[in-house]
Write an enzyme that holds these catalytic residues in place. Sequence first.
Site, PDB file in Angstrom:
ATOM      1  N   LYS A  75     -10.321  -5.279  -4.719  1.00 15.19           N
ATOM      2  CA  LYS A  75      -9.213  -4.755  -5.639  1.00 15.19           C
ATOM      3  C   LYS A  75      -9.308  -5.928  -6.777  1.00 15.19           C
ATOM      4  O   LYS A  75      -8.636  -5.479  -7.822  1.00 15.19           O
ATOM      5  CB  LYS A  75      -7.903  -5.049  -4.487  1.00 15.19           C
ATOM      6  CG  LYS A  75      -7.985  -4.167  -3.526  1.00 15.19           C
ATOM      7  CD  LYS A  75      -6.386  -4.184  -2.790  1.00 15.19           C
ATOM      8  CE  LYS A  75      -6.137  -2.969  -2.103  1.00 15.19           C
ATOM      9  NZ  LYS A  75      -7.352  -2.808  -0.881  1.00 15.19           N
ATOM     10  N   GLU A 128       0.073 -10.605  -5.599  1.00  9.22           N
ATOM     11  CA  GLU A 128       0.882  -9.642  -6.583  1.00  9.22           C
ATOM     12  C   GLU A 128       2.402  -9.839  -6.548  1.00  9.22           C
ATOM     13  O   GLU A 128       2.864 -10.287  -5.492  1.00  9.22           O
ATOM     14  CB  GLU A 128       0.797  -8.104  -6.246  1.00  9.22           C
ATOM     15  CG  GLU A 128      -0.512  -7.497  -6.568  1.00  9.22           C
ATOM     16  CD  GLU A 128      -0.797  -6.117  -6.121  1.00  9.22           C
ATOM     17  OE1 GLU A 128      -0.074  -5.624  -5.688  1.00  9.22           O
ATOM     18  OE2 GLU A 128      -1.872  -5.349  -6.828  1.00  9.22           O
ATOM     19  N   HIS A 151       3.187  -0.913   5.752  1.00 12.34           N
ATOM     20  CA  HIS A 151       2.175  -0.680   4.585  1.00 12.34           C
ATOM     21  C   HIS A 151       1.523   0.402   4.838  1.00 12.34           C
ATOM     22  O   HIS A 151       0.484   0.758   4.117  1.00 12.34           O
ATOM     23  CB  HIS A 151       1.445  -1.843   4.069  1.00 12.34           C
ATOM     24  CG  HIS A 151       2.366  -3.063   4.052  1.00 12.34           C
ATOM     25  ND1 HIS A 151       3.274  -3.095   2.514  1.00 12.34           N
ATOM     26  CD2 HIS A 151       2.581  -4.408   4.551  1.00 12.34           C
ATOM     27  CE1 HIS A 151       3.962  -4.195   2.493  1.00 12.34           C
ATOM     28  NE2 HIS A 151       3.531  -5.026   3.855  1.00 12.34           N
ATOM     29  N   ARG A 182     -12.631   8.022  -2.278  1.00 14.73           N
ATOM     30  CA  ARG A 182     -12.603   8.692  -1.234  1.00 14.73           C
ATOM     31  C   ARG A 182     -11.754   9.999  -1.401  1.00 14.73           C
ATOM     32  O   ARG A 182     -10.733   9.721  -1.959  1.00 14.73           O
ATOM     33  CB  ARG A 182     -12.821   7.915  -0.006  1.00 14.73           C
ATOM     34  CG  ARG A 182     -11.683   7.254   0.289  1.00 14.73           C
ATOM     35  CD  ARG A 182     -11.652   6.713   1.672  1.00 14.73           C
ATOM     36  NE  ARG A 182     -10.634   5.646   1.912  1.00 14.73           N
ATOM     37  CZ  ARG A 182      -9.428   5.804   2.143  1.00 14.73           C
ATOM     38  NH1 ARG A 182      -9.050   7.167   2.192  1.00 14.73           N
ATOM     39  NH2 ARG A 182      -8.367   4.903   2.276  1.00 14.73           N
TER      40      ARG A 182
END
Length: 666
Positions: free
Chosen positions: A116, A200, A235, A292
């Site tokens: 990421k 973040e 999440h 994917r």
Amino acid sequence: MFKKILIANRGEIACRVIKTARSLGIATVAVHSEADANARHVRMADEAVLIGPAAARQSYLVGERIIEAARATGAQAIHPGYGFLSENEAFAEACARAGLVFIGPPASAIRAMGLKSAAKALMEEAGVPLTPGYHGANQDADFLAGQADVIGYPVLIKASAGGGGKGMRRVDAPADFRAALESCKREARNAFGDDDVLLEKYILEPRHIEIQVFGDTHGNCVYLFERDCSVQRRHQKVIEEAPAPGMTPERRASMGRAAVEAARAVGYVGAGTVEFIATQEGGFYFMEMNTRLQVEHPVTEMITGLDLVEWQLRVASGEPLPLRQEQLDINGHAMEARIYAEDPDRGFLPSTGRLVHLSPPTESDHVRVDTGVEQGDEITPYYDPMIAKLIVWGTDRHQALARMRQALAQYRVVGVSSNVDFLARLVAVPSFANARLDTGLIEREHDRLFPPPGEVPTDVWLLATLGELLREARRAEQQAAQSPDPDSPWRAVDGWRLNGRSGRQLVLRLGEQAQTVDIQFEAGAHRLSVGPVQVLARGTLGLDSELLAQLGERRLRAAVVASGERRHVFFAGRSWPLVLVDTLHVGGAGDDHDGGMRAPMPGKVIALSVAPGATVEKGDPLLVLEAMKMEHTISAPRKGVVKGFHFAPGDQVSDGAELVDFEGGA
């Protein structure tokens, strides 16, 4: 087009790929672990190859064995599904070296988007908007804590190599940062073999909107519109829908262009998903790209009329994309609910066991069920506990929502705990029904979604009793038919007596609620009494446990499924797992364990949170258990003293095992 492909996955995605390949005349090879020797995808495929023991690290994650199976069976290509090796660049490269086509993006694209942090840097260069945060290489705990202070709380810690909600924690205050960081890193290390994290800014009331992209080897790239995946727990997505409610054409085009730019930046080929965090005001920030096919891809298929797996196979065989951007459009609205073997009332703990009874709604043009299991199959502790994906379509969101409610009311699962009743409550809450969506919806609607246990309706006690009486009568008929004297009156269970009517009682229980049902036998019927309510009951019980009942003047449709001493009643869109009490011996499998200090499921102890002899308060964490790739914290049920632990970090524990020697205080 390929003549034979191997599917390097399991469950519903493996079944789905096999189905599409078969429609194209492509032969299929399934791989399986020892635990999946009789799994549905193995039964469906043309060939099957055993690749190792139950643990994924010894089977589905061993690329060499999968490639060896492809070579041995003459497969030309490998479809990785999602999860396992689907985003593993080393596996994609190994396929190429072996002369096999990897049905997915090139290894370079997986590498670019696999971490990421690196992906965010790449997207920043491409001009794709990013969430404020830190995605650098410095992983020192003190440095990261300082970066969190700079970003400003709340912050989100995310595993750099992660996905599926693993290795992710929201942190609201500096005092909680280090414990959350340690937990994230540990979970990421166990799930992905990489404990790097990024930080973040946590966007308040965010929406999770993703764009489906598709590229080919001829330089074409399109987006197939968006999906709203905001409704999540821990999440992890629970319900997805397409198109996203409230999406304007201008915002859709803007997000679509950004997603295509992201894909082009890495030379993307095949199916991919660019995920964004969106604000309620209309802004959006790049979050990550999944290289994917996604679990929720069916909602895109339902609104576009396309088969994305077929597109994957065609693109991987060298064909151009079947359609251009201007040829794509949206038709109607689709929703997907993930049916899991889990217990929402126990923190969504996964559930294992045999699917004693599994009856999904009937499929049609607007109801679809993608599943990797059938009645009689096992949900094991080794893999994700998904039972199925329930997908519905409507001309608009209102109709799709109505069809989802109806389909959930028809879904019946016995043998493991499931989230079906929870999902039925979720789609009924006003915020979801009115499309007021954000990732905190489940927590915000907690009181509606987790109501305190109410009184069991009288009809449920009556239906359970009638179902039991009809089951007894059917069993008696079967035994009589097999006996030398099938017409003997001694085999009858109609309660006949020489000098008057006979009666009996059944005792049923749900948790702390117990109910005695008085039964009087009458000609062709039973008179049932629950407290002051008395009805004449008759009906028929099908072999599939469907009950057509007449209670007095009312006709009711339900299902009563027997499993051990449980009598699962499905009625009016809800389920009640009643216990049929043996009045001569109360106890057995129907009793609830004192689960506070026991392992809620098989797993591995990975951390002890306190030392023996410590005094703890109610709710304090005692130890951390890893099960089904997620961490579960065992907490103190009340104030007391931890006298000791029965297991050490690294030990495997069985379901229900005593974990802690705990002495409660006054």
